[in-house]
Design a protein around this motif. Structure first.
Motif, PDB file in Angstrom:
ATOM      1  N   THR A 141      40.348  30.822  36.331  1.00 28.13           N
ATOM      2  CA  THR A 141      40.102  32.264  36.487  1.00 28.13           C
ATOM      3  C   THR A 141      41.412  33.008  36.624  1.00 28.13           C
ATOM      4  O   THR A 141      41.616  34.069  36.030  1.00 28.13           O
ATOM      5  CB  THR A 141      39.248  32.521  37.740  1.00 28.13           C
ATOM      6  N   LEU A 142      42.299  32.415  37.420  1.00 31.08           N
ATOM      7  CA  LEU A 142      43.590  33.064  37.658  1.00 31.08           C
ATOM      8  C   LEU A 142      44.339  33.236  36.338  1.00 31.08           C
ATOM      9  O   LEU A 142      44.859  34.315  36.036  1.00 31.08           O
ATOM     10  CB  LEU A 142      44.417  32.225  38.632  1.00 31.08           C
ATOM     11  N   ILE A 143      44.370  32.173  35.530  1.00 34.34           N
ATOM     12  CA  ILE A 143      45.099  32.249  34.261  1.00 34.34           C
ATOM     13  C   ILE A 143      44.455  33.279  33.341  1.00 34.34           C
ATOM     14  O   ILE A 143      45.133  34.128  32.750  1.00 34.34           O
ATOM     15  CB  ILE A 143      45.151  30.861  33.590  1.00 34.34           C
TER      16      ILE A 143
ATOM     17  N   GLY B   7      43.527  39.925  40.162  1.00 30.43           N
ATOM     18  CA  GLY B   7      42.646  40.336  41.257  1.00 30.43           C
ATOM     19  C   GLY B   7      41.248  40.671  40.759  1.00 30.43           C
ATOM     20  O   GLY B   7      40.235  40.324  41.372  1.00 30.43           O
ATOM     21  N   GLU B   8      41.215  41.341  39.619  1.00 30.34           N
ATOM     22  CA  GLU B   8      39.947  41.766  39.043  1.00 30.34           C
ATOM     23  C   GLU B   8      39.064  40.559  38.693  1.00 30.34           C
ATOM     24  O   GLU B   8      37.902  40.477  39.080  1.00 30.34           O
ATOM     25  CB  GLU B   8      40.287  42.558  37.793  1.00 30.34           C
ATOM     26  N   LYS B   9      39.644  39.615  37.984  1.00 28.70           N
ATOM     27  CA  LYS B   9      38.868  38.447  37.556  1.00 28.70           C
ATOM     28  C   LYS B   9      38.445  37.601  38.748  1.00 28.70           C
ATOM     29  O   LYS B   9      37.292  37.160  38.846  1.00 28.70           O
ATOM     30  CB  LYS B   9      39.683  37.594  36.586  1.00 28.70           C
ATOM     31  N   LEU B  10      39.382  37.391  39.668  1.00 33.53           N
ATOM     32  CA  LEU B  10      39.064  36.562  40.832  1.00 33.53           C
ATOM     33  C   LEU B  10      37.943  37.203  41.645  1.00 33.53           C
ATOM     34  O   LEU B  10      37.018  36.528  42.091  1.00 33.53           O
ATOM     35  CB  LEU B  10      40.307  36.373  41.705  1.00 33.53           C
ATOM     36  N   SER B  11      38.027  38.531  41.819  1.00 36.50           N
ATOM     37  CA  SER B  11      37.007  39.198  42.618  1.00 36.50           C
ATOM     38  C   SER B  11      35.651  39.086  41.939  1.00 36.50           C
ATOM     39  O   SER B  11      34.636  38.854  42.592  1.00 36.50           O
ATOM     40  CB  SER B  11      37.376  40.670  42.824  1.00 36.50           C
ATOM     41  N   GLU B  12      35.633  39.240  40.617  1.00 38.58           N
ATOM     42  CA  GLU B  12      34.357  39.198  39.909  1.00 38.58           C
ATOM     43  C   GLU B  12      33.736  37.811  39.995  1.00 38.58           C
ATOM     44  O   GLU B  12      32.540  37.654  40.196  1.00 38.58           O
ATOM     45  CB  GLU B  12      34.563  39.609  38.442  1.00 38.58           C
TER      46      GLU B  12
ATOM     47  N   ALA C 262      21.750  44.672  42.265  1.00 40.47           N
ATOM     48  CA  ALA C 262      21.224  44.476  40.918  1.00 40.47           C
ATOM     49  C   ALA C 262      22.345  44.039  39.986  1.00 40.47           C
ATOM     50  O   ALA C 262      22.560  44.625  38.942  1.00 40.47           O
ATOM     51  CB  ALA C 262      20.570  45.764  40.428  1.00 40.47           C
ATOM     52  N   GLY C 263      23.112  43.009  40.362  1.00 40.59           N
ATOM     53  CA  GLY C 263      24.191  42.526  39.506  1.00 40.59           C
ATOM     54  C   GLY C 263      25.547  42.850  40.089  1.00 40.59           C
ATOM     55  O   GLY C 263      25.671  43.676  40.993  1.00 40.59           O
ATOM     56  N   GLY C 264      26.568  42.144  39.566  1.00 40.89           N
ATOM     57  CA  GLY C 264      27.926  42.286  40.117  1.00 40.89           C
ATOM     58  C   GLY C 264      28.628  43.503  39.562  1.00 40.89           C
ATOM     59  O   GLY C 264      28.305  44.627  39.893  1.00 40.89           O
ATOM     60  N   GLY C 265      29.610  43.259  38.669  1.00 42.85           N
ATOM     61  CA  GLY C 265      30.319  44.372  38.058  1.00 42.85           C
ATOM     62  C   GLY C 265      31.301  45.050  38.992  1.00 42.85           C
ATOM     63  O   GLY C 265      31.669  46.193  38.773  1.00 42.85           O
ATOM     64  N   ILE C 266      31.732  44.340  40.049  1.00 41.35           N
ATOM     65  CA  ILE C 266      32.640  45.011  40.976  1.00 41.35           C
ATOM     66  C   ILE C 266      34.032  45.158  40.380  1.00 41.35           C
ATOM     67  O   ILE C 266      34.852  45.877  40.919  1.00 41.35           O
ATOM     68  CB  ILE C 266      32.736  44.293  42.332  1.00 41.35           C
ATOM     69  N   GLU C 267      34.293  44.493  39.241  1.00 47.09           N
ATOM     70  CA  GLU C 267      35.637  44.620  38.668  1.00 47.09           C
ATOM     71  C   GLU C 267      35.936  46.058  38.263  1.00 47.09           C
ATOM     72  O   GLU C 267      37.088  46.434  38.130  1.00 47.09           O
ATOM     73  CB  GLU C 267      35.822  43.680  37.474  1.00 47.09           C
ATOM     74  N   ASN C 268      34.879  46.872  38.090  1.00 57.79           N
ATOM     75  CA  ASN C 268      35.107  48.267  37.720  1.00 57.79           C
ATOM     76  C   ASN C 268      35.825  49.063  38.790  1.00 57.79           C
ATOM     77  O   ASN C 268      36.487  50.043  38.501  1.00 57.79           O
ATOM     78  CB  ASN C 268      33.782  48.957  37.411  1.00 57.79           C
ATOM     79  N   TRP C 269      35.650  48.692  40.036  1.00 59.13           N
ATOM     80  CA  TRP C 269      36.300  49.482  41.086  1.00 59.13           C
ATOM     81  C   TRP C 269      37.199  48.647  41.989  1.00 59.13           C
ATOM     82  O   TRP C 269      37.996  49.185  42.736  1.00 59.13           O
ATOM     83  CB  TRP C 269      35.271  50.206  41.949  1.00 59.13           C
ATOM     84  N   PHE C 270      37.067  47.330  41.907  1.00 56.27           N
ATOM     85  CA  PHE C 270      37.812  46.507  42.852  1.00 56.27           C
ATOM     86  C   PHE C 270      39.316  46.742  42.736  1.00 56.27           C
ATOM     87  O   PHE C 270      40.019  46.883  43.729  1.00 56.27           O
ATOM     88  CB  PHE C 270      37.487  45.030  42.639  1.00 56.27           C
ATOM     89  N   ALA C 271      39.783  46.817  41.476  1.00 56.49           N
ATOM     90  CA  ALA C 271      41.214  47.009  41.259  1.00 56.49           C
ATOM     91  C   ALA C 271      41.678  48.315  41.883  1.00 56.49           C
ATOM     92  O   ALA C 271      42.752  48.389  42.484  1.00 56.49           O
ATOM     93  CB  ALA C 271      41.518  47.009  39.769  1.00 56.49           C
ATOM     94  N   TYR C 272      40.837  49.352  41.759  1.00 56.86           N
ATOM     95  CA  TYR C 272      41.195  50.643  42.331  1.00 56.86           C
ATOM     96  C   TYR C 272      41.320  50.556  43.849  1.00 56.86           C
ATOM     97  O   TYR C 272      42.241  51.084  44.444  1.00 56.86           O
ATOM     98  CB  TYR C 272      40.148  51.694  41.966  1.00 56.86           C
ATOM     99  N   MET C 273      40.323  49.887  44.449  1.00 52.58           N
ATOM    100  CA  MET C 273      40.344  49.785  45.907  1.00 52.58           C
ATOM    101  C   MET C 273      41.572  48.999  46.357  1.00 52.58           C
ATOM    102  O   MET C 273      42.240  49.360  47.319  1.00 52.58           O
ATOM    103  CB  MET C 273      39.067  49.094  46.398  1.00 52.58           C
TER     104      MET C 273
END
Lengths: 263, 374, 355
Positions: free
Chosen positions: B8-10, B322-327, B341-352
């Motif tokens: 994931t990291l790579i 960070g985005e991939k790892l968080s997702e 109702a599903g993940g998709g946190i990569e949309n805002w995680f990077a911003y936070m």
């Protein structure tokens, strides 16, 4: 040239062993002096001597690494700028710092901000307490406008005013706070003789009529020696002289600093 | 556990290189003109669409007509431009040696474009290198048009007005690209290897699964990043750019031509957008959503600083990873815990992530502390 | 000839501090309001209500909210859509879960208050970061809120598609059914909101916002507390935006999904504020009118010339023209429609003797 000889007993503010540096650059080194209640105190020195930094320390904008400031008997090493304002310290700025998008009237009204306390609710309705408060403070501001003789530019946007008038509006904004200690950073820089004379008159009047203690930075030696009671001289962030104008004038270190004699 | 984590990291770092590339486009323009260029994403989309349609495959079908129309249009614009320029330089004023050289270069460019057009008329779909070259020329023209029609008229306006103008440019480009090229999903075939690669089979059971296409793409992007960094730090133009960034008026007063500098940065940003569009398009196909990767690059900017080239590079890697790892690791926990109702946190995680970082270090990763004066 | 202020002397500060110190302005605004309440319902068709007047009024209110933050306090925000969504979903949940409270005024106010709370939360970074850094940071709120309403099932009442709908709307027993009813309700709320906004910006709170906008360091030195001032602006701004969001959802859409409040909505409102004029309430209305009317015109235009186009092409062309218009407009008048308005008034004052 006449020097005003007045005597003062009560110390309003004292600065003890202040040192301030930015990264490796020392702006102020071990400076101590005091300001007596009711006097006009000047800080002079060549460019880059640390005069503005000194004012910035007094009103809490810069935080000196060493030393302390005692104001009205309370000793402190740090405070925030708005806390200084709340305790009665007001100032003007070397490069005019007016609110350019607002009118003269509104700019001076901002000086009253600490006395305007009605909350969101009354402000939203703009009746009752909110309106009363607005009018009371407006009366004070109108007196200041009269005092500074700027009635005709009351509603003009300050961004479009000539330099000398802007300086006057800025003084008005500081006066609106009814300060105990007024800090003036080069109030006469860039003015012609007439404007300088007007400004001197306002400064002396403020000191006489309201009893406001004034600490000012100024380059024009003639003006400084005329209007101030005592003078502090800074050079390269160090204090090299302190005393009544006549003493300072005859101080060798001061003369050297101003005439550029090698140390 | 370590194996999937590293995979994931790579994957995240490889995506991060692309973010760096897009962020770099932002940084170049912000540094040189103080413009917060929201059109960077639209430029990426426009470049990708142009390459995809010029290289000509839609589900295997070759498209002749569109190519012909565009080639003719480019040729027409180029010839008209050269004619106008020559008229202005020779007839109206007479030309010095520098201007003559400019004219020669323009004539060469026109000839190249004409040649490409002729070639295209004969052959239909273009080889990929030709499509890329033509798109590069178009991005240059675009930069010229933007400088000429928009920026020049907005000198000395406030930052927010310029920002709004680039939003307008973004809308225009999105519409223009799709009007010209259509709005289906197109492919770009770079001929990248497709078979998955297994690395470090000795260290981890089964090895680490890596997509070689991504690896190549990341290598290209990394190469570009290095070239740009050197360009900015070491060359004469780079120094002029940095001078303009510090103070427009001061740079002008020592004889740096502001308009030329802006033209250069917008062209370079256009080329950076081209590279990003190429790689992104080859990876995921060309479609409207590409213009949204600009939004992905924004947290990189607040993390790395709007004016820092190394900040954009390191920030991109951090955000990508960070985005991939968080997702992969955080999202499932959240979904389970809060019945989402599903993940998709990569949309805002990077911003936070960037925001929290900023609270502790407002000047960003590589920014200098600002001493405020009054 | 008629528009003169000569001879209108102010003898009290109350008179000098009126919203419209000039008599003619007062009469004009009064006439517009009366016409909006009484004359419009006499001729407007449902199409004019739902496609023009209702969107115009609601988005004007959102633009006023954003203008308080951007135009008066100088804090650029790209998260307007997210705050509108907070208002909409908070109002929806109150309406759904507390049926006894079926009063739109209460429901909308609740939406506004919740949006204000969220606005304060996302305004906290404004103490440390400024300018475009803050703008990008507010995008964080937009994306987070988008995600929140799409993923947290409770907020959308576990509807499978994530889209929610409202029905049976009442205000103190008055059933708000027809487009005309909705229009009147919205108009009433917008008039009140505008008055409140005007009162705030002309008092000491408004001056504190403008001081922070014009020179934050000086403002702090003369005694304004930066964080409190900025958070007040965030709260008031988000309140207006939240109420606008709730109205948009309840009275314009009726049924909606999170997409109705995505980032494009944020940009749309920001365009209104910039094109209308930063720091001008009348500008917020003018900007909203411009942005609402332009796409409608662009849509109609090919039809008038007898040209038929596919909807996809039409929408792409619309993007192009819209973008070009924005750029053109910024070049011609960067200070917005409000400046044109002021210039027109100045001309009128001198008319018919301009010299």
């Amino acid at each position: 040239m006449t020097t005003r000889m007045r005597s003062f007993n009560e110390v309003l503010l004292s600065v003890e062993n202040i040192s301030l540096s930015f990264g490796g650059v020392k702006a102020l080194t071990d400076i101590s002096f005091d300001i007596a209640k009711g006097e006009i105190r000047a800080i002079i020195g060549p460019n880059g001597a640390g005069k503005s930094s000194m004012l910035n320390c007094i009103n809490g904008f810069y935080h000196p690494q060493q030393g302390a400031i005692t104001y009205k008997g309370v000793r402190r090493s740090q405070m925030k700028p708005h806390e200084a304002a709340e305790q009665g310290i007001a100032r003007t700025f070397q490069n005019i710092a007016l609110f350019r998008g607002m009118s003269t009237l509104d700019n001076i009204m901002t000086g009253r901000n600490l006395r305007m306390k009605t909350g969101l609710f009354w402000q939203a309705l703009h009746i009752g307490p909110a309106q009363r408060e607005e009018i009371e403070n407006r009366k004070v501001v109108e007196r200041i406008i009269d005092f500074l003789e700027i009635q005709h530019i009351r509603k003009a946007p300050v961004g479009q005013l000539p330099y000398g008038l802007q300086k006057r509006v800025e003084l008005g904004r500081a006066l609106a706070a009814e300060p105990e200690l007024l800090l003036l950073d080069e109030p006469m820089a860039g003015m012609n003789i007439e404007e300088k004379q007007d400004m001197c008159r306002f400064i002396l009047d403020v000191n006489d009529e309201f009893g406001t203690t004034i600490c000012l930075i100024e380059h024009d030696m003639g003006v400084v020696m005329d209007i101030s009671d005592r003078v502090v001289v800074l050079d390269y962030g160090r204090k090299i002289g302190d005393g009544v104008p006549d003493e300072v004038r005859s101080n060798e270190a001061v003369v050297a600093a101003y005439l550029g004699v090698s140390h | 556990m370590l194996g999937p984590f590293l995979e994931t990291l790579i994957g995240g770092l490889l995506t991060g290189v692309l973010y760096s590339l897009v962020a770099l486009g932002f940084v170049l323009i912000f540094k040189a003109s103080g413009v917060f260029n929201f059109a960077q994403g639209a430029m990426v989309l426009f470049a990708a669409l142009t390459i995809a349609r010029l290289s000509g495959e839609i589900d295997g079908k070759e498209v002749h007509l569109a190519n012909f129309v565009v080639a003719a249009a480019i040729l027409g614009v180029a010839v008209a431009f050269i004619g106008w320029y020559a008229w202005r330089e020779y007839v109206a004023r007479g030309a010095g040696p520098g201007e003559r050289r400019k004219l020669q270069m323009l004539a060469a460019a026109g000839a190249l474009v004409g040649g490409i057009a002729a070639y295209s008329y004969g052959k239909g779909a273009w080889p990929i290198w030709l499509a890329i070259a033509a798109t590069a020329a178009i991005m240059g023209l675009l930069a010229y048009a933007i400088e000429r029609l928009v920026l020049r008229h907005l000198v000395n306006q406030e930052g927010i007005i310029l920002f709004m103008a680039t939003l307008g440019i973004a809308y225009f480009l999105d519409g223009f690209g799709q009007t010209l090229w259509g709005s289906d999903i197109y492919k770009i075939n770079l001929g990248l290897p497709k078979d998955p690669l297994f690395l470090f089979e000795g260290v981890f059971p089964g090895g680490l699964l890596v997509d070689p296409g991504e690896l190549v793409a990341a290598a290209i992007a990394a190469g570009l990043v290095v070239v740009l960094a050197i360009f900015f730090q070491k060359t004469r133009v780079g120094r002029a750019l940095r001078a303009v960034a510090d103070d427009h008026a001061a740079a002008q007063s020592v004889g740096i031509p502001l308009n030329t500098i802006w033209l250069i940065v917008w062209t370079v940003s256009g080329l950076v957008a081209l590279a990003a569009g190429l790689i992104w398009g080859a990876k995921l196909g060309v479609q409207f959503s590409i213009s949204l990767i600009a939004l992905k690059a924004l947290p990189v900017l607040i993390l790395g600083g709007f004016t820092s080239v190394p900040g954009a590079i390191v920030g991109g890697l951090i955000i990508g990873a960070g985005e991939k790892l968080s997702e992969v690791f955080l999202a499932p926990i959240l979904v389970k815990q809060f019945d989402l109702a599903g993940g998709g946190i990569e949309n805002w995680f990077a911003y936070m992530l960037a925001l929290v970082f900023l609270l502790f270090r407002p000047q960003g990763l590589f920014g200098e502390r600002i001493i405020e004066r009054v | 000839m008629l528009y003169r202020e000569a001879g209108q002397f102010k003898t009290t500060y109350v008179a000098d501090q009126q919203i419209f110190p000039i008599l003619q302005d007062r009469l004009f605004v009064l006439a517009v309001i009366v016409a909006a309440f009484l004359a419009v319902p006499m001729f407007a068709s449902p199409y004019i209500y739902t496609e023009i007047l209702i969107p115009f009024l609601i988005l004007s209110m959102a633009a006023i909210g954003l203008n308080i933050l951007v135009g008066y306090c100088g804090q650029v925000s790209l998260g307007t859509g997210g705050f509108m969504a907070v208002g909409a979903y908070a109002a929806y949940n109150l309406w759904l879960r507390v049926p006894e409270l079926n009063n739109l005024i209460v429901v909308f106010l609740f939406g506004g208050v919740m949006a204000a709370a969220v606005g304060i939360l996302f305004g906290i970074p404004s103490l440390r970061i400024k300018g475009f850094y803050l703008a990008v940071a507010t995008l964080a709120s937009q994306f987070f809120l988008d995600w929140l309403f799409a993923r947290v099932k409770w907020l959308t009442n576990y509807t499978p598609s994530g889209s929610v709908a409202v029905g049976k709307l009442e205000v103190f027993g008055w059933h708000v059914d027809t487009p005309a009813d909705r229009y009147l309700l919205i108009l009433g709320l917008v008039v009140v909101a505008t008055l409140v906004a005007k009162n705030l910006v002309r008092g000491h709170i408004g001056r504190s916002w403008m001081a922070i906008r014009d020179m934050d360091i000086a403002a702090e030195i003369i005694g304004f507390r930066p964080l409190r001032t900025k958070l007040t602006a965030f709260a008031v701004s988000s309140f207006f935006i939240g109420v606008a969001g709730a109205m948009w959802a309840f009275l314009r859409l009726g049924a909606w999904e999170p997409l109705a409040f995505d980032i494009n909505r944020s940009f749309q409102i920001l365009f209104m504020v910039i094109i209308g004029g930063l720091g001008s309430l009348i500008g917020s209305f003018l900007g909203a009118a411009f942005i609402v009317l332009m796409p409608i015109l662009l849509n109609q235009l090919p039809g008038w010339f007898g040209v038929r186009m596919s909807t996809a092409l039409l929408s792409h062309l619309e993007f192009m023209v819209f973008g070009a218009m924005i750029v053109f407009f910024l070049i011609v008048e960067p200070h917005g429609l409000a400046r044109l308005w002021a210039v027109a008034k100045e001309k009128l004052r001198l008319w018919p003797f301009p010299h």
